[in-house]
Scaffold this motif. Structure first.
Motif, short mmCIF file in Angstrom:
data_model
loop_
_atom_site.label_atom_id
_atom_site.label_comp_id
_atom_site.label_asym_id
_atom_site.label_seq_id
_atom_site.Cartn_x
_atom_site.Cartn_y
_atom_site.Cartn_z
N LEU A 229 39.86 -11.52 -14.40
CA LEU A 229 40.07 -12.83 -13.79
C LEU A 229 38.87 -13.25 -12.95
O LEU A 229 38.47 -14.42 -12.96
CB LEU A 229 41.34 -12.83 -12.95
CG LEU A 229 42.64 -12.75 -13.75
CD1 LEU A 229 43.84 -12.59 -12.82
CD2 LEU A 229 42.80 -13.97 -14.63
N GLU A 230 38.27 -12.32 -12.24
CA GLU A 230 37.08 -12.63 -11.44
C GLU A 230 35.90 -13.01 -12.34
O GLU A 230 35.16 -13.94 -12.04
CB GLU A 230 36.73 -11.46 -10.53
CG GLU A 230 37.73 -11.25 -9.41
CD GLU A 230 37.44 -10.03 -8.57
OE1 GLU A 230 36.43 -9.34 -8.79
OE2 GLU A 230 38.25 -9.76 -7.66
N LEU A 231 35.73 -12.30 -13.44
CA LEU A 231 34.67 -12.64 -14.40
C LEU A 231 34.94 -14.00 -15.04
O LEU A 231 34.03 -14.84 -15.16
CB LEU A 231 34.56 -11.57 -15.49
CG LEU A 231 33.97 -10.24 -15.07
CD1 LEU A 231 34.24 -9.18 -16.14
CD2 LEU A 231 32.48 -10.37 -14.80
N ALA A 232 36.17 -14.21 -15.46
CA ALA A 232 36.53 -15.45 -16.16
C ALA A 232 36.37 -16.68 -15.28
O ALA A 232 36.04 -17.76 -15.78
CB ALA A 232 37.95 -15.36 -16.69
N THR A 233 36.58 -16.53 -13.98
CA THR A 233 36.48 -17.67 -13.08
C THR A 233 35.12 -17.79 -12.39
O THR A 233 34.88 -18.74 -11.66
CB THR A 233 37.57 -17.61 -12.00
OG1 THR A 233 37.44 -16.40 -11.26
CG2 THR A 233 38.96 -17.71 -12.61
N GLY A 234 34.25 -16.81 -12.62
CA GLY A 234 32.91 -16.87 -12.04
C GLY A 234 32.79 -16.36 -10.62
O GLY A 234 31.75 -16.50 -10.00
N THR A 235 33.83 -15.73 -10.10
CA THR A 235 33.73 -15.16 -8.76
C THR A 235 33.09 -13.78 -8.76
O THR A 235 32.80 -13.24 -7.69
CB THR A 235 35.11 -15.10 -8.07
OG1 THR A 235 35.99 -14.31 -8.86
CG2 THR A 235 35.70 -16.49 -7.88
N LEU A 236 32.85 -13.23 -9.94
CA LEU A 236 32.15 -11.95 -10.10
C LEU A 236 31.17 -12.10 -11.25
O LEU A 236 31.54 -12.60 -12.32
CB LEU A 236 33.16 -10.83 -10.42
CG LEU A 236 32.60 -9.44 -10.67
CD1 LEU A 236 31.92 -8.87 -9.43
CD2 LEU A 236 33.70 -8.50 -11.15
N ALA A 237 29.95 -11.69 -11.04
CA ALA A 237 28.92 -11.76 -12.09
C ALA A 237 29.04 -10.55 -13.01
O ALA A 237 29.44 -9.46 -12.60
CB ALA A 237 27.53 -11.80 -11.46
N TRP A 238 28.69 -10.76 -14.27
CA TRP A 238 28.73 -9.70 -15.28
C TRP A 238 27.93 -8.48 -14.83
O TRP A 238 28.41 -7.35 -14.92
CB TRP A 238 28.20 -10.26 -16.60
CG TRP A 238 28.14 -9.25 -17.71
CD1 TRP A 238 27.03 -8.65 -18.20
CD2 TRP A 238 29.24 -8.73 -18.47
NE1 TRP A 238 27.35 -7.79 -19.22
CE2 TRP A 238 28.71 -7.83 -19.40
CE3 TRP A 238 30.60 -8.95 -18.44
CZ2 TRP A 238 29.51 -7.14 -20.29
CZ3 TRP A 238 31.39 -8.26 -19.34
CH2 TRP A 238 30.84 -7.36 -20.26
N THR A 239 26.71 -8.70 -14.34
CA THR A 239 25.87 -7.57 -13.93
C THR A 239 26.47 -6.82 -12.74
O THR A 239 26.38 -5.60 -12.68
CB THR A 239 24.44 -8.03 -13.58
OG1 THR A 239 24.52 -9.09 -12.62
CG2 THR A 239 23.70 -8.52 -14.81
N GLU A 240 27.10 -7.55 -11.83
CA GLU A 240 27.76 -6.89 -10.70
C GLU A 240 28.91 -6.01 -11.18
O GLU A 240 29.12 -4.91 -10.67
CB GLU A 240 28.31 -7.91 -9.72
CG GLU A 240 27.26 -8.67 -8.93
CD GLU A 240 27.93 -9.69 -8.04
OE1 GLU A 240 28.40 -9.30 -6.95
OE2 GLU A 240 27.97 -10.87 -8.44
N ALA A 241 29.68 -6.52 -12.13
CA ALA A 241 30.80 -5.75 -12.67
C ALA A 241 30.32 -4.49 -13.37
O ALA A 241 30.91 -3.42 -13.21
CB ALA A 241 31.62 -6.62 -13.62
N LEU A 242 29.25 -4.60 -14.14
CA LEU A 242 28.69 -3.43 -14.81
C LEU A 242 28.13 -2.43 -13.81
O LEU A 242 28.41 -1.23 -13.89
CB LEU A 242 27.59 -3.83 -15.79
CG LEU A 242 28.03 -4.46 -17.10
CD1 LEU A 242 26.82 -4.94 -17.88
CD2 LEU A 242 28.85 -3.50 -17.93
N ASP A 243 27.33 -2.93 -12.87
CA ASP A 243 26.71 -2.05 -11.87
C ASP A 243 27.76 -1.35 -11.01
O ASP A 243 27.55 -0.22 -10.57
CB ASP A 243 25.74 -2.83 -10.98
CG ASP A 243 24.51 -3.30 -11.74
OD1 ASP A 243 24.25 -2.80 -12.86
OD2 ASP A 243 23.81 -4.19 -11.21
N GLY A 244 28.86 -2.02 -10.75
CA GLY A 244 29.92 -1.45 -9.94
C GLY A 244 30.94 -0.64 -10.73
O GLY A 244 31.96 -0.23 -10.20
N ALA A 245 30.67 -0.43 -12.01
CA ALA A 245 31.55 0.34 -12.91
C ALA A 245 32.95 -0.27 -12.99
O ALA A 245 33.93 0.43 -13.19
CB ALA A 245 31.61 1.80 -12.50
#
Length: 70
Positions: free
Chosen positions: A34-50
Protein backbone atom coordinates in the motif's frame (compact mmCIF):
# COMPACT_ATOMS: atom_id res chain seq x y z
CA UNK A 1 3.62 -9.77 -7.50
CA UNK A 2 2.81 -11.57 -4.29
CA UNK A 3 1.18 -9.92 -1.30
CA UNK A 4 0.35 -12.84 0.99
CA UNK A 5 -2.31 -13.77 1.92
CA UNK A 6 -4.23 -11.37 -0.33
CA UNK A 7 -2.88 -11.58 -3.87
CA UNK A 8 -0.56 -13.21 -6.36
CA UNK A 9 -0.84 -11.64 -9.81
CA UNK A 10 1.18 -11.17 -12.95
CA UNK A 11 1.52 -7.41 -13.37
CA UNK A 12 3.91 -7.04 -16.32
CA UNK A 13 3.98 -8.65 -19.75
CA UNK A 14 5.88 -11.87 -20.17
CA UNK A 15 5.51 -15.61 -20.10
CA UNK A 16 2.49 -16.82 -18.19
CA UNK A 17 3.33 -18.92 -15.14
CA UNK A 18 0.76 -20.85 -13.11
CA UNK A 19 2.57 -23.24 -10.74
CA UNK A 20 5.57 -23.08 -8.45
CA UNK A 21 7.87 -20.09 -8.11
CA UNK A 22 8.26 -18.13 -11.34
CA UNK A 23 11.67 -16.80 -12.46
CA UNK A 24 10.70 -13.14 -11.83
CA UNK A 25 8.96 -12.56 -8.54
CA UNK A 26 8.29 -9.65 -6.21
CA UNK A 27 6.95 -10.26 -2.72
CA UNK A 28 6.03 -7.92 0.11
CA UNK A 29 3.63 -7.53 3.00
CA UNK A 30 0.28 -5.74 2.60
CA UNK A 31 1.32 -2.50 4.36
CA UNK A 32 4.47 -2.13 2.26
CA UNK A 33 2.49 -2.73 -0.94
CA UNK A 34 0.00 0.00 0.00
CA UNK A 35 2.86 2.40 0.76
CA UNK A 36 4.50 1.61 -2.59
CA UNK A 37 1.21 1.85 -4.49
CA UNK A 38 0.39 5.25 -3.02
CA UNK A 39 3.90 6.68 -3.28
CA UNK A 40 4.55 7.07 0.43
CA UNK A 41 7.46 4.62 0.13
CA UNK A 42 10.01 4.58 -2.69
CA UNK A 43 10.93 1.32 -4.42
CA UNK A 44 14.62 1.71 -3.56
CA UNK A 45 13.81 2.38 0.09
CA UNK A 46 11.69 -0.76 0.25
CA UNK A 47 14.46 -2.85 -1.30
CA UNK A 48 17.20 -1.33 0.86
CA UNK A 49 15.10 -1.87 3.97
CA UNK A 50 14.39 -5.52 3.04
CA UNK A 51 10.65 -4.79 2.94
CA UNK A 52 10.46 -6.17 -0.62
CA UNK A 53 12.12 -9.17 -2.18
CA UNK A 54 12.59 -8.95 -5.93
CA UNK A 55 14.36 -11.43 -8.16
CA UNK A 56 14.68 -11.74 -11.90
CA UNK A 57 15.19 -9.45 -14.86
CA UNK A 58 11.61 -8.13 -14.85
CA UNK A 59 11.25 -7.69 -11.08
CA UNK A 60 11.97 -3.95 -10.95
CA UNK A 61 8.55 -2.34 -10.57
CA UNK A 62 9.85 1.19 -9.95
CA UNK A 63 8.71 2.52 -13.37
CA UNK A 64 5.15 1.42 -12.54
CA UNK A 65 4.96 3.00 -9.09
CA UNK A 66 3.10 4.69 -7.57
CA UNK A 67 -0.06 3.12 -8.91
CA UNK A 68 -2.29 5.77 -7.34
CA UNK A 69 -1.28 9.41 -7.63
CA UNK A 70 -2.86 12.01 -5.40
Amino acid sequence: MRVPPFAAVQCVEGPRHTRGTPPNVVETDPRTWLELATGTLAWTEALDGARVTASGTRADLSPLLPVVKF
